[in-house]
Design an enzyme around this catalytic site. Structure first.
Site, PDB file in Angstrom:
ATOM      1  N   GLY A  21      47.179  30.151  44.268  1.00 31.29           N
ATOM      2  CA  GLY A  21      47.111  28.797  43.720  1.00 31.29           C
ATOM      3  C   GLY A  21      47.190  28.809  42.201  1.00 31.29           C
ATOM      4  N   ASN A  22      46.625  29.856  41.588  1.00 30.40           N
ATOM      5  CA  ASN A  22      46.651  29.865  40.118  1.00 30.40           C
ATOM      6  C   ASN A  22      47.968  30.374  39.536  1.00 30.40           C
ATOM      7  OD1 ASN A  22      46.181  32.746  40.054  1.00 30.40           O
ATOM      8  ND2 ASN A  22      44.041  32.260  40.502  1.00 30.40           N
TER       9      ASN A  22
ATOM     10  N   LYS B 103      33.095  25.784  52.513  1.00 32.22           N
ATOM     11  CA  LYS B 103      34.131  25.805  51.474  1.00 32.22           C
ATOM     12  C   LYS B 103      33.984  24.595  50.550  1.00 32.22           C
ATOM     13  CE  LYS B 103      38.436  27.139  50.212  1.00 32.22           C
ATOM     14  NZ  LYS B 103      38.707  28.453  49.691  1.00 32.22           N
TER      15      LYS B 103
ATOM     16  N   LYS C  95      44.364  30.494  52.851  1.00 34.55           N
ATOM     17  CA  LYS C  95      45.813  30.714  52.830  1.00 34.55           C
ATOM     18  C   LYS C  95      46.189  32.183  53.014  1.00 34.55           C
ATOM     19  CE  LYS C  95      47.273  32.341  48.499  1.00 34.55           C
ATOM     20  NZ  LYS C  95      46.042  32.669  47.830  1.00 34.55           N
TER      21      LYS C  95
ATOM     22  N   LYS D   6      41.648  38.136  50.543  1.00 39.92           N
ATOM     23  CA  LYS D   6      42.919  38.853  50.329  1.00 39.92           C
ATOM     24  C   LYS D   6      42.836  40.242  50.946  1.00 39.92           C
ATOM     25  CE  LYS D   6      43.694  36.557  45.905  1.00 39.92           C
ATOM     26  NZ  LYS D   6      44.247  35.331  46.487  1.00 39.92           N
TER      27      LYS D   6
HETATM   28  P1  ADP Z   1      44.554  33.111  43.977  1.00 43.84           P
HETATM   29  O1  ADP Z   1      44.641  31.750  43.390  1.00 43.84           O
HETATM   30  O2  ADP Z   1      45.721  33.973  43.615  1.00 43.84           O
HETATM   31  O3  ADP Z   1      44.252  33.103  45.445  1.00 43.84           O
HETATM   32  P2  ADP Z   1      41.804  33.967  43.424  1.00 43.84           P
HETATM   33  O4  ADP Z   1      41.161  33.449  42.201  1.00 43.84           O
HETATM   34  O5  ADP Z   1      41.392  33.410  44.730  1.00 43.84           O
HETATM   35  O6  ADP Z   1      43.375  33.858  43.204  1.00 43.84           O
HETATM   36  O7  ADP Z   1      41.616  35.562  43.496  1.00 43.84           O
HETATM   37  C1  ADP Z   1      42.060  36.409  42.437  1.00 43.84           C
HETATM   38  C2  ADP Z   1      40.897  36.739  41.521  1.00 43.84           C
HETATM   39  O8  ADP Z   1      39.969  37.605  42.192  1.00 43.84           O
HETATM   40  C3  ADP Z   1      41.235  37.519  40.278  1.00 43.84           C
HETATM   41  O9  ADP Z   1      41.680  36.680  39.245  1.00 43.84           O
HETATM   42  C4  ADP Z   1      39.901  38.218  39.926  1.00 43.84           C
HETATM   43  O10 ADP Z   1      39.221  37.480  38.931  1.00 43.84           O
HETATM   44  C5  ADP Z   1      39.088  38.126  41.216  1.00 43.84           C
HETATM   45  N1  ADP Z   1      38.507  39.376  41.709  1.00 43.84           N
HETATM   46  C6  ADP Z   1      37.303  39.447  42.327  1.00 43.84           C
HETATM   47  N2  ADP Z   1      37.023  40.693  42.708  1.00 43.84           N
HETATM   48  C7  ADP Z   1      38.061  41.473  42.319  1.00 43.84           C
HETATM   49  C8  ADP Z   1      38.344  42.876  42.433  1.00 43.84           C
HETATM   50  N3  ADP Z   1      37.493  43.709  43.038  1.00 43.84           N
HETATM   51  N4  ADP Z   1      39.507  43.331  41.934  1.00 43.84           N
HETATM   52  C9  ADP Z   1      40.376  42.488  41.338  1.00 43.84           C
HETATM   53  N5  ADP Z   1      40.150  41.160  41.189  1.00 43.84           N
HETATM   54  C10 ADP Z   1      39.022  40.628  41.678  1.00 43.84           C
HETATM   55 MG    MG Z   2      42.331  32.120  46.228  1.00 41.57          MG
END
Ligand code: ADP
Ligand code: MG
Length: 311
Positions: free
Chosen positions: A9-10, A122, A206, A264
């Site tokens: 999303g970002n 959520k 997602k 993820k």
């Molecule tokens: P998206 O919008 O791509 O789904 P999210 O914000 O949900 O992104 O997830 C990505 C974020 O997860 C990264 O920007 C980071 O800040 C965070 N994060 C948390 N734990 C970890 C980790 N162990 N390794 C890398 N990133 C991490």
């Molecule tokens: Mg996310």
């Protein structure tokens, strides 16, 4: 190769940016530069997040004096699929002249008795003071919970069982169509007591939907593209250490936060475990290198998987 990418999303709206259409379209055009390079040599399926966009549209709907009640979440999910799907469609068409591109509005089936419906977790939309949140909960039948100092609406996040339009998507992909689908995890639906599809007020993760779709469409590679180069051990601490290659077994032995990296990691582990194929997590602008195994966190069934010879 057949590649399914899940776009964060970002990637579409970076933290702190104004959600103007022009800002998002600019981000889409950057994302599509990377995606188009992947599409040149591969069959490509693109799924995307919609968290920030749902927030904007839900707020607009809640503030619209013409409405008796705000649009429900399934409908707002469909709106975001249309909007983001359109932006991606047009940018991909412009970047890939001669290729067919489709953007599909579609649904994700969840179980009507998923335990998540009894325990919404959520957070969605804006924060409120407690009294205001309780008033809105009464008025609209929301569940609200404390989020730090404030209160916020919470909705169930049931597990995705199947993308309803899987067979249609399979046809598109087989025909070489670059296919955008399952935006926001897909519009959440249940099959009701009369056997009919019916939208529900929920948000499907997602990354988890992308994982089951990658399996169902027999993707060779499943990539989760976000804003960090690799999954890290001891993330955000001085001992932080990036993981270049790992297995589901080793990844599952670590702990990752529920709201971001957790789903993820679960999504890529599940894909690799069920298919024996490769998945990866990394940065959108490094998508090509990730596919060659030279960037991102690459996840394969075992440590001696012959990456270089297979790719
Ligand atoms: P998206 O919008 O791509 O789904 P999210 O914000 O949900 O992104 O997830 C990505 C974020 O997860 C990264 O920007 C980071 O800040 C965070 N994060 C948390 N734990 C970890 C980790 N162990 N390794 C890398 N990133 C991490
Ligand atoms: Mg996310």
């Amino acid at each position: 190769m057949r590649v399914l990418v899940a776009l964060g999303g970002n990637a579409l709206l970076r933290r702190g940016q104004s959600p103007d259409a022009a800002v998002q379209r600019e981000n889409v055009s950057v994302a599509v530069t990377a995606l188009a390079r992947l599409a040149e040599n591969n069959e490509l399926i693109i799924t995307h997040g919609n968290g920030p966009q749902v927030g904007v549209l839900a707020l607009e709907s809640a503030g619209d004096a013409n409405l008796t009640r705000p649009y429900p979440l399934d409908t707002i999910g469909a709106e975001t699929q249309g909007m983001i799907g359109y932006w991606l469609l047009q940018a991909l068409q412009n970047a890939l002249p001669g290729r067919q591109v489709a953007s599909v509005i579609n649904q994700t089936l969840v179980s009507a008795v998923d335990p998540a419906f009894e325990d919404p977790t959520k957070f969605v939309g804006q924060v409120y003071e407690r009294a205001e949140a309780e008033k809105l909960a009464e008025e609209y039948g929301w569940t609200v919970k404390r989020d730090g100092r404030y209160w916020r609406r919470v909705v169930p996040s049931p597990a995705p069982q199947r993308v309803v339009e899987t067979r249609l998507l399979r046809r598109l992909v087989r025909d070489g169509v670059v296919t955008v689908c399952a935006g926001g995890g897909g519009i959440p639906v249940i099959r009701n007591d009369r056997g009919r599809l019916q939208g529900v007020e929920a948000v499907v993760d997602k990354d988890l939907t992308a994982s089951i779709l990658a399996e169902a469409l027999e993707a060779d590679v499943f990539m989760v593209l976000t804003d960090v180069p690799r999954v890290a051990r001891h993330f955000g601490t001085p001992r932080e250490e990036e993981i270049a290659h790992t297995t589901p077994h080793r990844l599952r032995a670590e702990h990752f936060p529920a709201g971001s990296m957790g789903p993820k990691v679960e999504a890529v582990c599940r894909f690799v475990e069920t298919t024996g194929d490769m998945a990866a997590i990394g940065r959108l602008d490094e998508a090509e290198q990730i596919l060659r195994g030279t960037a991102g966190t690459v996840v394969t069934p075992n440590a001696t998987w012959p990456l270089a010879s297979t790719l």
